[in-house]
Design a protein around this motif. Structure first.
Motif, PDB file in Angstrom:
ATOM      1  N   ALA A   1      17.071  47.739  67.828  1.00 24.57           N
ATOM      2  CA  ALA A   1      17.534  46.377  67.579  1.00 24.57           C
ATOM      3  C   ALA A   1      18.875  46.196  68.257  1.00 24.57           C
ATOM      4  CB  ALA A   1      17.662  46.131  66.083  1.00 24.57           C
ATOM      5  N   VAL A   2      18.959  45.228  69.148  1.00 25.60           N
ATOM      6  CA  VAL A   2      20.218  44.891  69.822  1.00 25.60           C
ATOM      7  C   VAL A   2      20.564  43.469  69.424  1.00 25.60           C
ATOM      8  CG1 VAL A   2      21.435  44.649  72.014  1.00 25.60           C
ATOM      9  CG2 VAL A   2      19.656  46.406  71.759  1.00 25.60           C
ATOM     10  N   GLY A   3      21.554  43.323  68.552  1.00 20.02           N
ATOM     11  CA  GLY A   3      21.911  41.996  68.083  1.00 20.02           C
ATOM     12  C   GLY A   3      22.581  42.048  66.728  1.00 20.02           C
ATOM     13  N   GLY A   4      22.475  40.941  66.017  1.00 21.64           N
ATOM     14  CA  GLY A   4      23.098  40.832  64.707  1.00 21.64           C
ATOM     15  C   GLY A   4      22.113  40.982  63.573  1.00 21.64           C
TER      16      GLY A   4
ATOM     17  N   ALA B   1      26.333  43.763  59.126  1.00 22.98           N
ATOM     18  CA  ALA B   1      26.136  45.035  58.407  1.00 22.98           C
ATOM     19  C   ALA B   1      24.733  45.269  57.890  1.00 22.98           C
ATOM     20  CB  ALA B   1      27.139  45.166  57.253  1.00 22.98           C
ATOM     21  N   SER B   2      23.758  44.527  58.362  1.00 23.06           N
ATOM     22  CA  SER B   2      22.375  44.759  57.938  1.00 23.06           C
ATOM     23  C   SER B   2      21.894  46.167  58.283  1.00 23.06           C
ATOM     24  CB  SER B   2      21.452  43.731  58.593  1.00 23.06           C
ATOM     25  OG  SER B   2      20.101  43.998  58.303  1.00 23.06           O
TER      26      SER B   2
ATOM     27  N   GLU C   1      32.587  33.668  69.505  1.00 27.91           N
ATOM     28  CA  GLU C   1      33.653  33.869  68.533  1.00 27.91           C
ATOM     29  C   GLU C   1      33.236  33.428  67.133  1.00 27.91           C
ATOM     30  OE1 GLU C   1      37.537  31.444  68.223  1.00 27.91           O
ATOM     31  OE2 GLU C   1      38.084  33.198  69.438  1.00 27.91           O
ATOM     32  N   TRP C   2      32.584  32.266  67.032  1.00 30.42           N
ATOM     33  CA  TRP C   2      32.209  31.758  65.708  1.00 30.42           C
ATOM     34  C   TRP C   2      31.279  32.735  65.001  1.00 30.42           C
ATOM     35  CZ3 TRP C   2      27.384  31.056  63.769  1.00 30.42           C
ATOM     36  CH2 TRP C   2      26.310  31.000  64.683  1.00 30.42           C
ATOM     37  N   LEU C   3      30.373  33.371  65.774  1.00 41.91           N
ATOM     38  CA  LEU C   3      29.402  34.274  65.178  1.00 41.91           C
ATOM     39  C   LEU C   3      30.061  35.577  64.742  1.00 41.91           C
ATOM     40  CD1 LEU C   3      26.499  34.955  64.448  1.00 41.91           C
ATOM     41  CD2 LEU C   3      26.103  35.614  66.833  1.00 41.91           C
ATOM     42  N   LEU C   4      30.943  36.110  65.574  1.00 38.94           N
ATOM     43  CA  LEU C   4      31.625  37.347  65.213  1.00 38.94           C
ATOM     44  C   LEU C   4      32.473  37.150  63.960  1.00 38.94           C
ATOM     45  CD1 LEU C   4      32.096  40.304  66.229  1.00 38.94           C
ATOM     46  CD2 LEU C   4      34.270  39.458  67.125  1.00 38.94           C
ATOM     47  N   PHE C   5      33.233  36.077  63.930  1.00 32.30           N
ATOM     48  CA  PHE C   5      34.147  35.875  62.801  1.00 32.30           C
ATOM     49  C   PHE C   5      33.412  35.458  61.530  1.00 32.30           C
ATOM     50  CE2 PHE C   5      37.575  34.998  66.137  1.00 32.30           C
ATOM     51  CZ  PHE C   5      37.999  36.316  66.096  1.00 32.30           C
ATOM     52  N   SER C   6      32.371  34.670  61.660  1.00 33.99           N
ATOM     53  CA  SER C   6      31.645  34.276  60.444  1.00 33.99           C
ATOM     54  C   SER C   6      30.933  35.476  59.832  1.00 33.99           C
ATOM     55  CB  SER C   6      30.660  33.148  60.742  1.00 33.99           C
ATOM     56  OG  SER C   6      29.618  33.572  61.603  1.00 33.99           O
ATOM     57  N   THR C   7      30.387  36.354  60.659  1.00 32.49           N
ATOM     58  CA  THR C   7      29.768  37.563  60.101  1.00 32.49           C
ATOM     59  C   THR C   7      30.836  38.531  59.592  1.00 32.49           C
ATOM     60  OG1 THR C   7      29.582  38.553  62.328  1.00 32.49           O
ATOM     61  CG2 THR C   7      27.645  37.378  61.453  1.00 32.49           C
ATOM     62  N   GLY C   8      32.041  38.456  60.176  1.00 35.11           N
ATOM     63  CA  GLY C   8      33.146  39.234  59.630  1.00 35.11           C
ATOM     64  C   GLY C   8      33.466  38.799  58.209  1.00 35.11           C
TER      65      GLY C   8
END
Length: 389
Positions: free
Chosen positions: A96-99, A156-157, A198-205
């Motif tokens: 899996a490559v992704g979020g 973190a899944s 950026e929005w995706l990295l920080f929101s998942t943070g």
């Protein structure tokens, strides 16, 4: 005297601070994998030299195919399509490559390959909460195909054995759980996050901050989980603003990855989560709010609502975030704002007329019923929604 159970996951390795391509090749060698199949997203597949392209290049002839079309919230249809593609390719290792959506989908793909499931309907007996008369246990074959992850977000899944998959017919998030669904190896390469919006990295943070906060506040927290929750929160609260200020800072990105790892471990070990997660499942699956944004808008409100019963415990959260004199809810809200993420239900296009449906659906999720301040029914959920409005 504390008593309980700390579940250790069926993972063999967490590799950090190394280029994802070479790290994956080493893991494939270790597992004897010759036919590696990748699952990812269209956005990553469109990059010229992103993490997906670098991994494909590193694998060389071992790469036997890619399914690059997983959508947000891991629809069942995508799981079935990816499983069919991996089956046709004769894969012996999934990557899996992704979020979080990609990782959750790939977990469920494993199940489909183990059990020969070829339709969305065939998945139904194996989900959590299904009626007892049709329920079936996940029973993998000997030497089942497993997965490795290369994370591009901070969701973190990759550290849990549960796959969250959306049933598009009911617009409900459903869980599929089995100990071997957890990735066999996790690769944390900070450079793999550089192309993440950026929005995706920080929101998942902030989603990982949510893991830390709710696992620490959980009635099931214990001395073994509490230190991990606080360390995860400490790392994330420092690293995320640093990434915002210095986007190319790989050390800060790796610190955030360590933070998400520490933050999720207590929840996966059994401490669980609370109302922010449970209400977030409704916002995501039913109303299409991005996974991480659900935590941005709900966590401060849940902390404020819970403070009546755990205000003293929340003091430790404030200390971990470096401002013991301030309320934890205010510190989380400020972090959300510093990262330019949405801080209210209005900001994610939720209307007041949606509150009744959200509240009713939220009560079907276990984390809402596990909240440290008991939630007896939809009326209490609506009180929290008003605080988030």
């Amino acid at each position: 005297m504390p008593s309980g159970r700390f579940t250790v996951q069926a993972q063999e390795a967490i590799v950090f601070g190394q280029p994802a391509g070479s790290a994956l090749l080493a893991e494939a060698d270790r597992y004897g994998a010759k036919r590696v199949f990748i699952i990812s997203t269209r956005s990553l597949s469109r990059l010229e030299n992103g993490p997906l392209q670098r991994i494909v290049k590193a694998l060389g002839p071992r790469h036997v195919g890619t399914y690059p079309a997983v959508h947000a919230h891991s629809p069942r249809e995508d799981v079935i399509a990816a499983a069919a593609a991996a089956r046709a390719a004769g894969a012996d290792l999934l990557v899996a490559v992704g979020g979080g959506s990609v990782i959750d989908a790939t977990k469920a793909v494993q199940m489909c390959l183990w059990l020969g499931l070829e339709s969305v309907e065939a998945m139904e007996p194996y989900r959590g909460g299904v009626a007892a008369d049709i329920r079936r246990q996940i029973e993998p074959p000997d030497n089942p195909i497993r997965m490795v992850t290369v994370s591009t977000t901070l969701s973190a899944s990759e550290f849990t054995p549960t796959s969250g998959v959306t049933d598009t017919k009911t617009q409900a998030k459903q869980s599929f759980s089995y100990r071997l669904l957890v990735p066999r190896s996790v690769i944390l390469d900070p450079a793999a996050t550089l192309d993440t919006p950026e929005w995706l990295l920080f929101s998942t943070g902030i989603r990982s901050v949510d893991h830390a906060v709710e696992s620490y506040c959980s009635p099931l927290a214990n001395p073994a989980t509490e230190a991990l929750s606080l360390q995860g929160l400490r790392l994330l609260s420092l690293a995320l603003p640093r990434i915002k200020a210095e986007p190319q800072n790989l050390k800060a990105r790796l610190d955030a990855q360590f933070g998400m790892w520490q933050a999720i471990t207590p929840a996966a070990a059994g401490a669980g989560s609370g109302a922010s997660h449970g209400i977030g499942y409704v916002l995501g699956a039913t109303f299409g709010v991005a996974h991480g944004h659900t935590s941005c808008v709900m966590l401060p409100a849940v902390l404020r609502w819970n403070a009546a019963v755990n205000g003293e415990r929340q003091q430790a959260l404030s200390e971990a975030m470096g401002s013991p004199q301030k309320k934890a809810a205010d510190l989380v809200a400020r972090l959300v704002a510093v990262l330019d993420q949405p801080g209210s239900l209005r900001a994610v296009n939720i209307k007041r007329e949606n509150f009744e449906e959200i509240a009713e659906r939220a009560m079907t999720y276990g984390p809402v019923r596990m909240n440290p301040r008991p939630i007896k029914g939809p009326a209490e959920v609506k009180e929290i929604l008003e605080l988030a409005w």
